[in-house]
Design a protein around this motif. Structure first.
Motif, PDB file in Angstrom:
ATOM      1  N   PHE A  51       6.014   8.627 -16.379  1.00 21.82           N
ATOM      2  CA  PHE A  51       5.933   9.518 -15.102  1.00 21.82           C
ATOM      3  C   PHE A  51       4.765   9.451 -14.439  1.00 21.82           C
ATOM      4  CE2 PHE A  51       8.895  11.391 -18.377  1.00 21.82           C
ATOM      5  CZ  PHE A  51       9.907  11.595 -17.698  1.00 21.82           C
ATOM      6  N   THR A  52       4.756   9.932 -13.155  1.00 23.50           N
ATOM      7  CA  THR A  52       3.492   9.869 -12.185  1.00 23.50           C
ATOM      8  C   THR A  52       3.982  11.175 -11.228  1.00 23.50           C
ATOM      9  OG1 THR A  52       1.973   8.659 -10.966  1.00 23.50           O
ATOM     10  CG2 THR A  52       4.033   8.203 -10.619  1.00 23.50           C
ATOM     11  N   ASN A  53       2.959  11.315 -10.354  1.00 20.03           N
ATOM     12  CA  ASN A  53       3.224  12.405  -9.451  1.00 20.03           C
ATOM     13  C   ASN A  53       3.460  11.682  -8.047  1.00 20.03           C
ATOM     14  OD1 ASN A  53       2.837  14.683 -11.279  1.00 20.03           O
ATOM     15  ND2 ASN A  53       0.727  14.260 -11.221  1.00 20.03           N
ATOM     16  N   ILE A  54       4.124  12.421  -7.191  1.00 20.42           N
ATOM     17  CA  ILE A  54       3.807  12.287  -5.907  1.00 20.42           C
ATOM     18  C   ILE A  54       3.383  13.483  -5.177  1.00 20.42           C
ATOM     19  CG2 ILE A  54       5.734  10.623  -5.590  1.00 20.42           C
ATOM     20  CD1 ILE A  54       7.591  12.923  -4.903  1.00 20.42           C
ATOM     21  N   ILE A  55       2.397  13.274  -4.294  1.00 18.35           N
ATOM     22  CA  ILE A  55       1.910  14.378  -3.484  1.00 18.35           C
ATOM     23  C   ILE A  55       2.448  14.423  -1.923  1.00 18.35           C
ATOM     24  CG2 ILE A  55      -0.534  15.372  -2.780  1.00 18.35           C
ATOM     25  CD1 ILE A  55      -0.097  14.867  -5.997  1.00 18.35           C
ATOM     26  N   GLY A  56       2.562  15.606  -1.546  1.00 17.79           N
ATOM     27  CA  GLY A  56       2.728  15.828  -0.172  1.00 17.79           C
ATOM     28  C   GLY A  56       2.134  16.816   0.300  1.00 17.79           C
ATOM     29  N   VAL A  57       1.477  16.321   1.418  1.00 13.58           N
ATOM     30  CA  VAL A  57       0.346  17.249   2.246  1.00 13.58           C
ATOM     31  C   VAL A  57       1.305  17.519   3.654  1.00 13.58           C
ATOM     32  CG1 VAL A  57      -1.693  17.158   3.503  1.00 13.58           C
ATOM     33  CG2 VAL A  57      -1.563  16.027   1.423  1.00 13.58           C
ATOM     34  N   ILE A  58       1.285  18.674   3.835  1.00 10.12           N
ATOM     35  CA  ILE A  58       1.960  19.285   5.134  1.00 10.12           C
ATOM     36  C   ILE A  58       0.607  19.580   6.028  1.00 10.12           C
ATOM     37  CG2 ILE A  58       3.137  21.306   6.311  1.00 10.12           C
ATOM     38  CD1 ILE A  58       4.637  21.715   3.408  1.00 10.12           C
ATOM     39  N   ILE A  59       0.563  18.823   7.104  1.00  9.49           N
ATOM     40  CA  ILE A  59      -0.519  18.716   7.912  1.00  9.49           C
ATOM     41  C   ILE A  59      -0.066  18.728   9.056  1.00  9.49           C
ATOM     42  CG2 ILE A  59      -0.636  16.081   7.723  1.00  9.49           C
ATOM     43  CD1 ILE A  59      -3.557  16.332   7.696  1.00  9.49           C
ATOM     44  N   ARG A  60      -0.709  19.546   9.999  1.00 10.43           N
ATOM     45  CA  ARG A  60      -0.459  19.636  11.589  1.00 10.43           C
ATOM     46  C   ARG A  60      -0.992  18.208  12.091  1.00 10.43           C
ATOM     47  NH1 ARG A  60      -2.443  25.448  12.892  1.00 10.43           N
ATOM     48  NH2 ARG A  60      -4.143  24.135  13.599  1.00 10.43           N
ATOM     49  N   LEU A 104      -1.518   9.971   6.735  1.00 17.76           N
ATOM     50  CA  LEU A 104      -1.396   9.062   5.386  1.00 17.76           C
ATOM     51  C   LEU A 104      -2.827   8.597   4.782  1.00 17.76           C
ATOM     52  CD1 LEU A 104       1.211   6.568   7.030  1.00 17.76           C
ATOM     53  CD2 LEU A 104       1.497   8.379   5.331  1.00 17.76           C
ATOM     54  N   ARG A 105      -3.774   8.510   5.359  1.00 17.74           N
ATOM     55  CA  ARG A 105      -5.374   8.425   4.866  1.00 17.74           C
ATOM     56  C   ARG A 105      -5.643   9.741   4.035  1.00 17.74           C
ATOM     57  NH1 ARG A 105     -10.434   9.585   5.155  1.00 17.74           N
ATOM     58  NH2 ARG A 105     -10.029  11.073   6.784  1.00 17.74           N
ATOM     59  N   ILE A 106      -5.103  10.759   4.442  1.00 19.34           N
ATOM     60  CA  ILE A 106      -5.680  12.148   3.810  1.00 19.34           C
ATOM     61  C   ILE A 106      -4.775  12.438   2.442  1.00 19.34           C
ATOM     62  CG2 ILE A 106      -5.398  14.573   3.907  1.00 19.34           C
ATOM     63  CD1 ILE A 106      -6.460  14.230   6.859  1.00 19.34           C
ATOM     64  N   VAL A 107      -3.394  11.994   2.556  1.00 25.07           N
ATOM     65  CA  VAL A 107      -2.660  12.192   1.446  1.00 25.07           C
ATOM     66  C   VAL A 107      -2.881  11.126   0.244  1.00 25.07           C
ATOM     67  CG1 VAL A 107      -0.558  10.894   1.987  1.00 25.07           C
ATOM     68  CG2 VAL A 107      -0.320  12.766   0.435  1.00 25.07           C
ATOM     69  N   ASP A 108      -3.415  10.032   0.868  1.00 26.58           N
ATOM     70  CA  ASP A 108      -4.018   8.918  -0.175  1.00 26.58           C
ATOM     71  C   ASP A 108      -4.981   9.357  -0.882  1.00 26.58           C
ATOM     72  OD1 ASP A 108      -3.830   6.113  -1.229  1.00 26.58           O
ATOM     73  OD2 ASP A 108      -5.584   5.851  -0.087  1.00 26.58           O
ATOM     74  N   LEU A 109      -5.865  10.015  -0.230  1.00 29.44           N
ATOM     75  CA  LEU A 109      -7.128  10.495  -1.007  1.00 29.44           C
ATOM     76  C   LEU A 109      -6.808  11.448  -1.967  1.00 29.44           C
ATOM     77  CD1 LEU A 109      -9.856  10.703   2.203  1.00 29.44           C
ATOM     78  CD2 LEU A 109      -9.817   9.273   0.246  1.00 29.44           C
ATOM     79  N   ILE A 110      -5.908  12.322  -1.542  1.00 26.49           N
ATOM     80  CA  ILE A 110      -5.891  13.636  -2.443  1.00 26.49           C
ATOM     81  C   ILE A 110      -5.020  12.912  -3.502  1.00 26.49           C
ATOM     82  CG2 ILE A 110      -4.347  15.578  -2.705  1.00 26.49           C
ATOM     83  CD1 ILE A 110      -4.919  16.359   0.306  1.00 26.49           C
ATOM     84  N   ALA A 111      -3.803  12.231  -3.436  1.00 28.12           N
ATOM     85  CA  ALA A 111      -3.245  11.573  -4.418  1.00 28.12           C
ATOM     86  C   ALA A 111      -3.836  10.704  -5.337  1.00 28.12           C
ATOM     87  CB  ALA A 111      -2.144  10.897  -4.004  1.00 28.12           C
ATOM     88  N   MET A 123       6.137  11.224   7.001  1.00 24.86           N
ATOM     89  CA  MET A 123       5.331  10.053   7.057  1.00 24.86           C
ATOM     90  C   MET A 123       5.014   9.451   5.649  1.00 24.86           C
ATOM     91  SD  MET A 123       2.713  10.496  10.400  1.00 24.86           S
ATOM     92  CE  MET A 123       2.756   8.532  10.428  1.00 24.86           C
ATOM     93  N   ILE A 124       5.218   8.161   5.407  1.00 22.14           N
ATOM     94  CA  ILE A 124       5.103   7.644   4.105  1.00 22.14           C
ATOM     95  C   ILE A 124       4.211   6.202   4.458  1.00 22.14           C
ATOM     96  CG2 ILE A 124       6.692   8.549   2.887  1.00 22.14           C
ATOM     97  CD1 ILE A 124       8.595   6.222   3.292  1.00 22.14           C
ATOM     98  N   LYS A 125       3.639   5.753   3.102  1.00 25.83           N
ATOM     99  CA  LYS A 125       3.002   4.279   3.612  1.00 25.83           C
ATOM    100  C   LYS A 125       3.570   3.238   2.308  1.00 25.83           C
ATOM    101  CE  LYS A 125      -1.309   1.852   3.661  1.00 25.83           C
ATOM    102  NZ  LYS A 125      -2.193   1.801   2.394  1.00 25.83           N
ATOM    103  N   ALA A 162       3.191  14.280   4.730  1.00 23.08           N
ATOM    104  CA  ALA A 162       2.765  12.827   4.506  1.00 23.08           C
ATOM    105  C   ALA A 162       2.836  12.998   2.886  1.00 23.08           C
ATOM    106  CB  ALA A 162       1.289  12.684   5.065  1.00 23.08           C
ATOM    107  N   ILE A 163       3.391  11.790   2.377  1.00 23.31           N
ATOM    108  CA  ILE A 163       3.538  11.806   0.918  1.00 23.31           C
ATOM    109  C   ILE A 163       2.959  10.429   0.305  1.00 23.31           C
ATOM    110  CG2 ILE A 163       5.589  11.572  -0.829  1.00 23.31           C
ATOM    111  CD1 ILE A 163       7.239  13.011   1.395  1.00 23.31           C
ATOM    112  N   ASP A 164       2.604  10.389  -0.873  1.00 24.83           N
ATOM    113  CA  ASP A 164       2.013   9.236  -1.551  1.00 24.83           C
ATOM    114  C   ASP A 164       2.236   9.534  -2.973  1.00 24.83           C
ATOM    115  OD1 ASP A 164       0.758   6.917  -1.687  1.00 24.83           O
ATOM    116  OD2 ASP A 164      -1.217   7.190  -1.148  1.00 24.83           O
ATOM    117  N   ASP A 165       2.134   8.416  -3.604  1.00 26.39           N
ATOM    118  CA  ASP A 165       2.099   8.785  -5.334  1.00 26.39           C
ATOM    119  C   ASP A 165       0.761   8.744  -5.782  1.00 26.39           C
ATOM    120  OD1 ASP A 165       1.725   5.909  -4.816  1.00 26.39           O
ATOM    121  OD2 ASP A 165       3.111   5.204  -6.094  1.00 26.39           O
ATOM    122  N   SER A 166       0.639   9.191  -6.816  1.00 28.07           N
ATOM    123  CA  SER A 166      -0.681   9.318  -7.719  1.00 28.07           C
ATOM    124  C   SER A 166      -0.866   7.936  -8.543  1.00 28.07           C
ATOM    125  CB  SER A 166      -0.687  10.445  -8.678  1.00 28.07           C
ATOM    126  OG  SER A 166      -0.830  11.403  -7.877  1.00 28.07           O
TER     127      SER A 166
END
Length: 180
Positions: free
Chosen positions: A27-36, A170-177, A75-77, A15-19
Motif C-alpha cells: 500500500f501507499t498513500n495518495i494526497i489531495g490538496v484543496i487549494i484555491r 501540482l508542485r505543492i501537492v508533490d512536495l506534500i506527498a 488536477m493530476i500529474k 490536486a492529487i499525487d501519490d506518496s
C-alpha cells in the motif's frame, strides 16, 4: 466553459499525487490538496491505495465526497498512482461532474509502459486503454482532459505556472506527498 473558473482567484482545485513507496510495499498513500487558484491551501487529504491495484479512482471519489464541496477542478500529474494503479478519468468525471486536467511535463514512454503492463498484469489492456488520449501542447507538455476542452485546460494550467514547468497546485501537492 464557465469563464469564472479560469479567472476567479477563489476557484477551488483538488490536486492529487501519490506518496513514495518501495518495491514490495502493498500500500501507499495518495494526497489531495484543496487549494484555491490564488494558491491558498484550504485542506490536505490522505487516502490509502493498493500498490498496482485498481482502487485509486474510488479513493479520489471518496476525497471529493468527504471534503469536496465547491471543488471546481481536479488536477493530476500523470494517470498512474502507486505503481500502475490507473485512474479512470471518465468514471471519476461521470460520478463527480468535476473537470479533470492530467498535466504531464514529459512524454510518456508508451512502449515501455505497454511492455511492463503486459509482463505484470492480466488486465493490461484495460490499464493501457485508460492511459491513452494525451495531447502534445509543446515539446515537453502533454495534457489529457475530461469535462473541459483542451484550449481551456491549457489556459487554466499555464495560468497557474509561476516559475516552473508544472502548475503550482501540482508542485505543492508533490512536495506534500513526498513526505507523507
Amino acid at each position: 466553459m464557465d469563464q469564472n473558473l479560469l479567472f476567479n482567484k477563489n476557484t477551488r482545485i483538488l490536486a492529487i499525487d501519490d506518496s513514495p513507496f518501495i518495491r514490495g510495499d502493498s500500500f501507499t498513500n495518495i494526497i489531495g490538496v484543496i487549494i484555491r487558484k490564488d494558491l491558498y491551501i484550504e485542506n490536505i487529504l490522505k487516502k490509502t491505495i493498493q500498490v498496482d491495484g485498481m482502487d485509486v479512482t474510488d479513493r479520489i471519489m471518496e476525497m471529493v465526497q468527504e471534503k469536496g464541496e465547491g471543488i471546481r477542478m481536479i488536477m493530476i500529474k500523470g494517470i498512474t498512482f502507486g505503481g500502475f494503479n490507473v485512474l479512470d478519468m471518465e468514471k471519476l468525471y461521470d460520478a463527480q461532474k468535476i473537470p479533470i486536467i492530467n498535466f504531464m511535463d514529459h512524454s510518456p514512454d508508451k512502449d515501455a509502459i505497454e511492455a511492463a503492463l503486459k509482463k505484470h498484469f492480466n488486465d493490461w489492456e484495460i490499464r493501457l486503454s485508460l492511459m491513452k488520449g494525451y495531447s502534445k501542447i509543446d515539446e515537453s507538455v502533454y495534457i489529457k482532459t475530461v469535462g473541459i476542452d483542451l484550449r481551456s485546460a491549457v489556459k487554466f494550467s499555464f495560468g497557474l505556472m509561476k516559475n516552473g514547468k508544472i502548475p503550482e497546485p501540482l508542485r505543492i501537492v508533490d512536495l506534500i506527498a513526498s513526505i507523507c
